[in-house]
Design an enzyme around this catalytic site. Structure first.
Site, PDB file in Angstrom:
ATOM      1  N   GLU A 167       0.808  -1.265   0.045  1.00  0.00           N
ATOM      2  CA  GLU A 167      -0.050   0.069  -0.069  1.00  0.00           C
ATOM      3  C   GLU A 167       0.805   1.212  -0.046  1.00  0.00           C
ATOM      4  OE1 GLU A 167      -4.065  -1.422   2.132  1.00  0.00           O
ATOM      5  OE2 GLU A 167      -2.471  -0.957   3.200  1.00  0.00           O
ATOM      6  N   VAL A 168       1.710   1.364  -0.916  1.00  0.00           N
ATOM      7  CA  VAL A 168       2.786   2.585  -1.153  1.00  0.00           C
ATOM      8  C   VAL A 168       2.156   3.672  -2.193  1.00  0.00           C
ATOM      9  CG1 VAL A 168       5.036   3.275  -1.531  1.00  0.00           C
ATOM     10  CG2 VAL A 168       4.666   1.303  -0.260  1.00  0.00           C
TER      11      VAL A 168
END
Length: 528
Positions: free
Chosen positions: A322-323
């Site tokens: 989840e970057v």
């Protein structure tokens, strides 16, 4: 006459096999062993039930076996007051103790340690001892857990019985990695709570505590190299010293459980900047960590160096999920750095993950990363990377096809915070779906159920984990030919295990219904 005798003998053996097979479905052992047979007699546990270890190469200098035996006696007594003058107490149907033979002198715990064991409980004899053989002390601990489930307190006689003797059990795990994730960033969990979780894991033969220590919300762990990091904790009281972390590792190891530490980077790291604001790209953009700042990587090296003194498991988890790189591209000094490096946000994400991997590997670790790293640049990951699946099905199939190892935690099936996932969902999910090649199957090192902590703290963690985690635990431990094809075939046995957990002080919720369920009304534990 000779032919009739042989035929009768073969028929008797066939009937015995059929009876044992039929009974296996109803045996109250969880998880089910690889091979088990039993009889129909009863033994009584002696008042001075003993541990014998002669012929064992394991000297037990650290007391792991002694402690395991003491715990065994405590849990089979279940705090009952035992009457050792029960009818028949002077008979030959007394089990005097358990003889444990361990082949390896080492008590080193690491990935892939031999966890197999063989357990035999005789039918009778005035000096009868159960016999437990294992290659390692950790296989022996599993054997003690199985033995504990063969014992029952008889409320009529006030005695502890071992029913259905003789027992012959041969057992080993299907997967070497059988994990449970806990999350101490979203809510702090005290050491006694974590230790209770570890105890309950041992009951179900789970062997990896994945400790998701820090995240966006808080940084509760002391890091001696960078002492301001735990300024990101919720409060002074909600912190762990390095000695606390070492105690968790020690406590888990003595029950055959490795601790997998996680630093989720570069995203999920806003709390890091409370103590070191320069880790933030800006005060308006606090994660991912600043990829353009050399201090970021210097600090990561310091954290992992401190980790390596405590967390001795061969793997470390570096997150990578989840970057959102928008922050980097919109922050002037980071954007300028990207231009100089001829990178976009996606390139910088890859750069960050691969550089962090190299730091960890320089300290002797092999790296676990969440699956986004594989999805974005799988061919660039170090070949020793273990890809942790969580987004859905089909990932493990692609990972092993690329020659990498995989841990399976499909969020639709094995996320414990998804309260709409039933124990049937957990039990019937197969990590090796569509992976038929034996060589590829070996690359799936196991699976993990995840207890994310957004809505979990000490008040509800146990009933959210159990009994659904037990359903996955059997899927990960029990050989595929012993697994039920229909989850309802194991319902009575899982219900019994859930009640056993309750009797041992574990707040496991009822089997019927969804996760973290409550009893529907008055009634027996075995019917909820």
């Amino acid at each position: 006459m000779g032919k009739i005798t042989v035929t009768s003998l073969l028929l008797g053996i066939l009937i015995h096999v059929i009876v044992v097979y039929a009974d296996v479905k109803n045996l109250n052992i969880w998880p089910m062993p690889s091979s088990v047979s039993h009889g129909y007699n009863t033994l009584y546990i002696a008042k001075d039930f003993k541990l014998r270890t002669y012929q064992s190469k394991y000297a037990d200098a650290s007391g792991i076996l002694k402690d395991g035996f003491t715990k065994l006696v405590d849990i089979i007594k279940g705090a009952h007051v035992i009457d050792y003058n029960y009818p028949g107490s002077s008979s030959s149907a007394i089990l005097q103790g358990i003889h444990v033979i361990v082949a390896s002198p080492s008590d080193e715990l690491q990935y892939g340690v031999d966890e197999s064991y063989n357990l035999d409980v005789p039918m009778q004899g005035k000096a009868a001892y159960a016999l437990l053989k294992a290659q390692t002390i950790y296989g022996a601990l599993h054997g003690l857990q199985t033995f504990s489930q063969l014992c029952n307190f008889n409320i009529s006689t006030r005695a502890i019985e071992v029913r259905q003797v003789p027992w012959t059990i041969s057992d080993q795990p299907r997967f070497s990695y059988r994990g449970l994730l806990i999350d101490t960033s979203r809510h702090y969990l005290s050491l006694p709570v974590i230790k209770k979780v570890i105890d309950s894991m041992a009951y179900a033969k789970l062997n990896v505590l994945h400790w998701h220590i820090v995240d966006t919300q808080s940084f509760p762990l002391e890091i001696p190299s960078y002492p301001k990091l735990w300024n990101g904790a919720y409060s002074l009281e909600e912190r762990y010293t390095m000695a606390d972390a070492a105690e968790i590792v020690r406590y888990a190891q003595r029950q055959g459980i490795n601790v997998l530490s996680e630093l989720d980077i570069p995203g999920h790291a806003q709390s890091w900047g409370v103590g070191y604001p320069s880790l933030w790209p800006s005060d308006k953009c606090m994660e991912p960590l600043d990829v353009s700042n050399e201090f970021t990587f210097k600090l990561i090296e310091g954290v992992l160096s401190d980790f390596s003194k405590i967390f001795k498991y061969k793997f470390v988890h570096l997150g990578g999920d989840e970057v959102d790189t928008t922050c980097w591209e919109k922050t002037p000094h980071v954007s300028e750095w990207l231009k100089k490096k001829n990178m976009n946000g996606t390139d910088a994400y890859e750069y960050f993950v691969l550089r962090a991997q190299k730091i960890a590997m320089s300290l002797g670790y092999e790296v676990v990363n969440w699956e986004e790293t594989f999805n974005h640049f799988g061919n660039k990951l170090d070949r020793k990377t273990v890809v942790h699946n969580w987004l859905g099905g089909g990932v493990a199939e692609r990972v092993v096809a690329a020659g990498l190892r995989c841990i399976v935690s499909n969020q639709g099936k094995w996320y414990l915070d998804h309260l709409d996932s039933t124990w049937q969902d957990f039990y019937m999910y197969e990590p090796l779906t569509n992976i038929t090649s034996p060589a590829k199957q070996k690359l799936v090192i196991g699976g993990e159920v995840c207890m994310w902590g957004e809505h979990i703290d000490a008040s509800d963690i146990e009933q959210t984990i159990w009994p659904r985690a037990a359903a996955a635990a059997e899927r990960l431990w029990t050989s595929s030919n012993q697994l039920a094809k229909d989850s309802q075939d194991v319902y009575p046995r899982l219900s019994h295990f859930r009640c056993l957990l309750n009797q041992r002080g574990v707040a496991a919720s009822p089997v019927n219904g969804y996760g973290r369920n409550v009893p529907s009304g008055p009634g027996s534990c075995y019917q909820q």
